[in-house]
Design an enzyme around this catalytic site. Structure first.
Site, PDB file in Angstrom:
ATOM      1  CG  MET A  97      -1.949  -1.066   1.247  1.00  0.00           C
ATOM      2  SD  MET A  97      -2.786  -1.135   2.845  1.00  0.00           S
ATOM      3  CE  MET A  97      -1.536  -2.007   3.794  1.00  0.00           C
ATOM      4  N   GLY A 185       1.433   4.091   4.938  1.00  0.00           N
ATOM      5  CA  GLY A 185       2.248   3.207   4.109  1.00  0.00           C
ATOM      6  C   GLY A 185       2.561   1.876   4.762  1.00  0.00           C
ATOM      7  CB  SER A 186       1.584  -0.661   5.864  1.00  0.00           C
ATOM      8  OG  SER A 186       0.289  -0.272   5.458  1.00  0.00           O
ATOM      9  NE  ARG A 187       5.150  -7.810   2.270  1.00  0.00           N
ATOM     10  CZ  ARG A 187       6.284  -8.375   1.891  1.00  0.00           C
ATOM     11  NH1 ARG A 187       7.311  -7.619   1.562  1.00  0.00           N
ATOM     12  NH2 ARG A 187       6.416  -9.683   1.847  1.00  0.00           N
TER      13      ARG A 187
END
Length: 222
Positions: A97, A185-187
């Site tokens: 993301m 922001g990340s995954r």
């Protein structure tokens, strides 16, 4: 509609922007400088509102499909050994993301939560191979009617410093319901059975609670 996790930040940013706009109006004489400060302040407010948006996604639960838990881009599809819970090989599908994506995490399937654990850790960039095991993260396992146990992992990135996880062990959840939020922001990694049919490709953009990530093979039920 905005996510509840952003309410305090939105309110704080709104008053900060109003103060900046008024201060620029009264204290900056140069017209171009005044407009620059005011536009920059408004841009920050718009960016915060955009980040915490929470679009309504209507889902009819489908036991044969695993839906994307988040909006983003598929960056990993591979077979991995999962050491935390399954202690066996799994099909991993990872979704990255960016700051412009919706950051709401939604349950990818209906079922019962059998495991939910938070792990403190590092803040490597979310696409780093070791981010799945070394970054701050939460691991959630769902027992589903068709796929058995599946997992998903929220992973903090270089910018993300706050993971929100609503999953509680023993809770019954429905596909598409709000499961948490990751700020800035990340995954998210999906950990699926080896025999499921992956329906997405690398670099494909997916939409949370809409895009099918994997489907159940009818022959597996025989």
């Amino acid at each position: 509609m905005f996510h509840k996790e952003g309410q305090k930040i939105i309110i704080f940013t709104f008053f900060l922007v109003v103060a900046a706009v008024l201060a620029a109006q009264y204290y900056i004489d140069l017209e171009w400088a005044r407009y620059t400060v005011q536009l920059a302040a408004l841009f920050i407010l718009i960016a915060i509102l955009q980040f915490f948006r929470n679009p309504k996604r209507l889902v009819t639960p489908n036991f044969d499909d695993i839906l994307a838990p988040v909006d983003g881009k598929v960056v990993v599809i591979e077979e991995v050994y999962e050491p935390e819970y399954f202690k066996e090989k799994r099909r991993q599908v990872s979704i990255f993301m960016s700051p412009v994506n919706v950051h709401v995490t939604r349950y990818p399937a209906s079922g019962t939560i059998t495991y939910s654990k938070y792990h403190p850790g590092k803040y490597l960039v979310a696409w780093h191979p070791k981010s799945s095991t070394e970054n701050e993260r939460t691991t959630v396992i769902l027992h589903t009617p068709k796929f058995g146990e599946i997992g998903y992992r929220q992973i903090a990135g270089a910018m993300a410093r706050r993971i929100v996880n609503y999953a509680e062990e023993g809770e019954q959840v429905a596909q598409g319901e709000d499961a948490g939020f990751i700020k800035f922001g990340s995954r998210v990694d999906l950990l699926l059975p080896l025999n499921c049919n992956i329906t997405v490709k690398l670099n494909q953009k997916v939409v949370g609670a809409k895009t099918c990530i994997a489907s159940f093979r009818p022959e597996d039920d025989q």
